[in-house]
Design a protein around this motif. Structure first.
Motif, PDB file in Angstrom:
ATOM      1  N   GLY A   1      24.266   2.010 -15.668  1.00 52.10           N
ATOM      2  CA  GLY A   1      25.502   2.702 -15.342  1.00 52.10           C
ATOM      3  C   GLY A   1      25.248   4.029 -14.649  1.00 52.10           C
ATOM      4  O   GLY A   1      25.943   4.392 -13.678  1.00 52.10           O
ATOM      5  N   PHE A   2      24.236   4.766 -15.139  1.00 51.00           N
ATOM      6  CA  PHE A   2      23.913   6.047 -14.515  1.00 51.00           C
ATOM      7  C   PHE A   2      23.372   5.856 -13.098  1.00 51.00           C
ATOM      8  O   PHE A   2      23.720   6.614 -12.170  1.00 51.00           O
ATOM      9  N   VAL A   3      22.512   4.861 -12.910  1.00 53.86           N
ATOM     10  CA  VAL A   3      21.938   4.612 -11.582  1.00 53.86           C
ATOM     11  C   VAL A   3      23.024   4.208 -10.599  1.00 53.86           C
ATOM     12  O   VAL A   3      22.999   4.601  -9.416  1.00 53.86           O
ATOM     13  N   ASP A   4      23.980   3.420 -11.045  1.00 51.39           N
ATOM     14  CA  ASP A   4      25.102   3.060 -10.173  1.00 51.39           C
ATOM     15  C   ASP A   4      25.822   4.312  -9.679  1.00 51.39           C
ATOM     16  O   ASP A   4      26.165   4.437  -8.488  1.00 51.39           O
ATOM     17  N   ASP A   5      26.070   5.228 -10.581  1.00 55.37           N
ATOM     18  CA  ASP A   5      26.759   6.470 -10.217  1.00 55.37           C
ATOM     19  C   ASP A   5      25.900   7.306  -9.270  1.00 55.37           C
ATOM     20  O   ASP A   5      26.401   7.902  -8.298  1.00 55.37           O
ATOM     21  N   LEU A   6      24.582   7.360  -9.538  1.00 51.45           N
ATOM     22  CA  LEU A   6      23.676   8.149  -8.705  1.00 51.45           C
ATOM     23  C   LEU A   6      23.598   7.598  -7.287  1.00 51.45           C
ATOM     24  O   LEU A   6      23.648   8.355  -6.303  1.00 51.45           O
ATOM     25  N   LEU A   7      23.476   6.284  -7.153  1.00 48.39           N
ATOM     26  CA  LEU A   7      23.417   5.672  -5.822  1.00 48.39           C
ATOM     27  C   LEU A   7      24.752   5.805  -5.096  1.00 48.39           C
ATOM     28  O   LEU A   7      24.794   5.940  -3.863  1.00 48.39           O
ATOM     29  N   GLY A   8      25.842   5.736  -5.860  1.00 42.18           N
ATOM     30  CA  GLY A   8      27.142   5.944  -5.232  1.00 42.18           C
ATOM     31  C   GLY A   8      27.261   7.335  -4.633  1.00 42.18           C
ATOM     32  O   GLY A   8      27.799   7.511  -3.516  1.00 42.18           O
ATOM     33  N   ALA A   9      26.747   8.346  -5.355  1.00 38.53           N
ATOM     34  CA  ALA A   9      26.772   9.706  -4.822  1.00 38.53           C
ATOM     35  C   ALA A   9      25.854   9.826  -3.615  1.00 38.53           C
ATOM     36  O   ALA A   9      26.168  10.539  -2.646  1.00 38.53           O
ATOM     37  N   LEU A  10      24.731   9.129  -3.635  1.00 40.67           N
ATOM     38  CA  LEU A  10      23.805   9.178  -2.504  1.00 40.67           C
ATOM     39  C   LEU A  10      24.460   8.611  -1.247  1.00 40.67           C
ATOM     40  O   LEU A  10      24.329   9.172  -0.151  1.00 40.67           O
ATOM     41  N   ARG A  11      25.176   7.506  -1.409  1.00 42.19           N
ATOM     42  CA  ARG A  11      25.839   6.905  -0.241  1.00 42.19           C
ATOM     43  C   ARG A  11      26.941   7.817   0.299  1.00 42.19           C
ATOM     44  O   ARG A  11      27.189   7.867   1.505  1.00 42.19           O
ATOM     45  N   SER A  12      27.606   8.532  -0.591  1.00 41.16           N
ATOM     46  CA  SER A  12      28.726   9.367  -0.157  1.00 41.16           C
ATOM     47  C   SER A  12      28.288  10.565   0.652  1.00 41.16           C
ATOM     48  O   SER A  12      29.058  11.080   1.463  1.00 41.16           O
ATOM     49  N   ILE A  13      27.049  11.031   0.448  1.00 42.38           N
ATOM     50  CA  ILE A  13      26.585  12.220   1.167  1.00 42.38           C
ATOM     51  C   ILE A  13      25.785  11.859   2.409  1.00 42.38           C
ATOM     52  O   ILE A  13      25.398  12.750   3.167  1.00 42.38           O
TER      53      ILE A  13
ATOM     54  N   THR B   1      23.692   7.722  11.186  1.00 42.85           N
ATOM     55  CA  THR B   1      22.307   8.116  11.460  1.00 42.85           C
ATOM     56  C   THR B   1      21.360   7.908  10.301  1.00 42.85           C
ATOM     57  O   THR B   1      20.138   7.929  10.501  1.00 42.85           O
ATOM     58  N   ASP B   2      21.844   7.740   9.091  1.00 42.40           N
ATOM     59  CA  ASP B   2      20.967   7.655   7.924  1.00 42.40           C
ATOM     60  C   ASP B   2      20.778   6.204   7.514  1.00 42.40           C
ATOM     61  O   ASP B   2      21.560   5.332   7.866  1.00 42.40           O
ATOM     62  N   MET B   3      19.735   5.972   6.748  1.00 43.84           N
ATOM     63  CA  MET B   3      19.507   4.631   6.217  1.00 43.84           C
ATOM     64  C   MET B   3      20.496   4.347   5.098  1.00 43.84           C
ATOM     65  O   MET B   3      20.944   5.251   4.400  1.00 43.84           O
ATOM     66  N   GLU B   4      20.796   3.074   4.908  1.00 44.08           N
ATOM     67  CA  GLU B   4      21.799   2.671   3.927  1.00 44.08           C
ATOM     68  C   GLU B   4      21.115   2.076   2.697  1.00 44.08           C
ATOM     69  O   GLU B   4      20.200   1.257   2.813  1.00 44.08           O
ATOM     70  N   MET B   5      21.565   2.489   1.516  1.00 39.97           N
ATOM     71  CA  MET B   5      21.005   2.004   0.263  1.00 39.97           C
ATOM     72  C   MET B   5      21.861   0.869  -0.281  1.00 39.97           C
ATOM     73  O   MET B   5      23.093   0.981  -0.353  1.00 39.97           O
ATOM     74  N   GLU B   6      21.218  -0.215  -0.675  1.00 41.09           N
ATOM     75  CA  GLU B   6      21.922  -1.350  -1.258  1.00 41.09           C
ATOM     76  C   GLU B   6      21.889  -1.247  -2.778  1.00 41.09           C
ATOM     77  O   GLU B   6      21.330  -0.312  -3.354  1.00 41.09           O
ATOM     78  N   ASP B   7      22.488  -2.214  -3.469  1.00 39.02           N
ATOM     79  CA  ASP B   7      22.498  -2.210  -4.937  1.00 39.02           C
ATOM     80  C   ASP B   7      21.085  -2.412  -5.477  1.00 39.02           C
ATOM     81  O   ASP B   7      20.260  -3.116  -4.887  1.00 39.02           O
ATOM     82  N   PHE B   8      20.830  -1.818  -6.627  1.00 40.66           N
ATOM     83  CA  PHE B   8      19.490  -1.903  -7.217  1.00 40.66           C
ATOM     84  C   PHE B   8      19.226  -3.301  -7.787  1.00 40.66           C
ATOM     85  O   PHE B   8      20.147  -4.074  -8.075  1.00 40.66           O
ATOM     86  N   ILE B   9      17.932  -3.595  -7.963  1.00 45.05           N
ATOM     87  CA  ILE B   9      17.472  -4.868  -8.525  1.00 45.05           C
ATOM     88  C   ILE B   9      16.522  -4.550  -9.679  1.00 45.05           C
ATOM     89  O   ILE B   9      15.540  -3.815  -9.504  1.00 45.05           O
TER      90      ILE B   9
END
Length: 556
Positions: free
Chosen positions: A166-178, A183-191
């Motif tokens: 749950g925490f990682v989902d929130d962290l990656l969501g914040a990363l995508r928002s900023i 121009t930046d690379m896109e992060m997909e869902d974690f595995i």
């Protein structure tokens, strides 16, 4: 002459034909008692003595013939060529007979060990019966140890995993928002990968390993290249690959960083903050601050790690106010190694590893700090390690469904990993690690039927696992489970290039580093020697009616 040569050859041929190891008798049976064995040995010794007497008589006659020919040599007459040939053949026959006799004596001293291999000069003192005859705990002891020590230590793993995810989902969501989508690379869902997702947890602290695939913007594309697709890859680079960055439209100079306004902390995929060309180079063929390796179009692991760590830091600062704990980097040599620190003093480690998917398969290129190879040559920043972690998870899940309920395969791996972990703390780390244990287990899962893995055969399968490792260590050969293994089920979806590749030897460093090899073998046998004591001590209590005989005292 010819008759003498025939007799000597006849003696040698007779000894070979009557040799019990070269030509065993079809109706031969094992003697029932020691007296029968002694009697047969005496008969065999008498035959050898008779053959020796015949050879001595033949040699005496040859000496007499040589003395008779001596006057001819004194008079300067040439010696017949037949005599020279006769001496040569006699010598060869005697040498052959002695070799056979020495070989027979060596092999009659004891039975062939079941797990042997390697070089003679390096295995002196290491060869013996399988596992050196060291006893392992019986099934009742292992069952009790597993329930009290391993299962109880990982009982709350599911609840903790849900919190981390749950925490990682929130962290990656914040990363995508900023991030800048242009121009930046896109992060997909974690595995999820590793022991936590393979049900192979052993002990605390619980470590959660998560892959985070990233892809370039629409203006670029990744083109992974495997080592097995090239004929000129050094042996120390096997298992690695490179990722070529190409513009999607095929224009080598196509870059959108000049067509859009970037934020102060945003990085173009190819350019850094300095988006100019180097002096003296036209057309922008070489640029500063690349995420690719310098002077090449291949993705750089170090640059990607820096970009990922900076992005994680900014993402955490964006959401830190929502949580009552701190987030810190744990191990600087591992990208994305993080630790949640609670105010109570407890911590929870986990890793977020940036990876690149190989085509549409379950294989991923992992970014890591370049290390010096076993040959002493430094690794290139453009080399990415190819991970089969997702394939391993899928294989273990597929196998578990085909095995009987309560199968012992994962219990074997957990117990072996526990013993290896404790031995590493006692004598220091060796060349053997948990991945070698998992590889050996997967090989055994393919070679044995499903009915062989019932819960009642835990002790038998555990011993077989250690015996497999022993043979692999002594032979310095442990093949990668997926690379070059055509027995892997087709349903795994493994790329055909890897199925047909040359097998990859995970124990190759032992061939080049003899000190590491000897210390690993010694540590392995020491682990087996300490196993009964470790299991007994960590079990807290073993029922007296199922207790195994007390092991010999071991210095811990």
């Amino acid at each position: 002459m010819a008759l003498g040569l025939f007799r000597v050859c006849l003696v040698v041929v007779t000894a070979i034909v009557n040799h019990p190891l070269l030509f065993p008798r079809e109706n031969a049976t094992v003697p029932e008692n020691e007296e029968e064995i002694i009697r047969k040995m005496q008969e065999h010794q008498e035959k050898l003595q008779l053959e020796q007497l015949r050879l001595e008589e033949e040699m005496s006659r040859l000496v007499a013939e040589k003395e008779a020919l001596q006057p001819l040599e004194d008079e300067g007459q040439p010696q017949p060529e037949a005599h020279t040939a006769w001496d040569l053949w006699s010598t060869l026959c005697m040498i052959l007979f002695l070799i056979i006799e020495v070989w027979r004596q060596d092999h009659q001293d004891g039975p062939f060990p079941a797990c042997l291999g390697g070089d003679e000069d390096e295995l002196s003192g290491l060869v013996g019966t399988p596992l050196r005859g060291l006893p392992l705990p019986n099934k009742a002891t292992l069952d009790h140890f597993y329930e009290r020590c391993i299962r109880s230590a990982t009982g709350d793993a599911t609840r903790t995993r849900e919190f981390v995810e749950g925490f990682v989902d929130d962290l990656l969501g914040a990363l995508r928002s900023i991030c800048n989508r242009d121009t930046d690379m896109e992060m997909e869902d974690f595995i999820g990968v590793g022991d936590m997702y393979e049900n192979c947890l052993v002990e605390r602290p619980l470590l959660y390993q998560l892959f985070v695939p990233f892809i370039p913007t629409e203006s670029y594309s990744f083109r992974p290249e495997l080592w097995c697709s090239s004929l000129s890859v050094p042996l120390d680079r096997q298992g690695y690959g490179q990722i070529k960055v190409s513009p999607a439209d095929g224009d080598p100079l196509g870059c959108i960083c000049g067509k859009t306004k970037l934020g102060e902390d945003m990085l173009c995929l190819l350019h850094g903050k300095k988006r100019g060309v180097r002096p003296g180079r036209g057309g922008g063929s070489a640029m500063e601050d690349l995420l690719c390796s310098r002077e090449s179009s291949y993705l750089d692991t170090v640059q990607v790690m820096k970009w990922f760590l900076v992005s994680l830091t900014r993402a955490w600062h964006h959401i830190a106010h929502k949580y009552e704990f701190d987030l810190a980097f744990d191990q600087l040599d591992t990208p994305g190694s993080l630790k949640i620190k609670f105010r109570s003093g407890k911590s929870m480690p986990f890793t977020l590893t940036p990876v690149v998917q190989y085509n549409d398969s379950d294989l991923y290129f992992v970014s890591q700090v370049p290390k010096v190879s076993c040959e002493g040559t430094p690794a290139r920043n453009s080399d990415w390690f190819l991970s089969f972690a997702v394939c391993e998870r899928q294989f273990l899940r597929m196998t578990t469904k085909a095995l009987p309920e309560g199968a012992c395969h994962l219990s074997c791996l957990q117990i072996a990993s526990f013993l290896l972990s404790k031995q590493s703390r006692l004598t220091g780390p060796s060349g053997l690690n948990n991945y070698h244990l998992k590889t050996a287990l997967m090989h055994l899962l393919l070679s044995r039927q499903a009915t062989d893995w019932t819960a009642s055969q835990l002790d038998v399968r555990l011993r077989e696992l250690f015996c497999f490792l022993e043979r692999s260590l002594l032979e310095k050969k442990l093949h990668h489970f997926f690379v070059g293994n055509r027995k892997v089920p087709v349903a795994m979806g493994l790329p055909e290039t890897l199925r047909r590749a040359e097998p990859l030897n995970l124990f190759r460093p032992f061939v080049l580093q003899r000190t590491l090899y000897h210390s690993t073998v010694e540590s392995f046998y020491e682990m087996l020697k300490n196993a009964p004591t470790l299991v007994r001590e960590y079990s807290l209590h073993v029922p007296s009616d199922h207790a195994s005989p007390p092991p010999k005292a071991v210095a811990l």
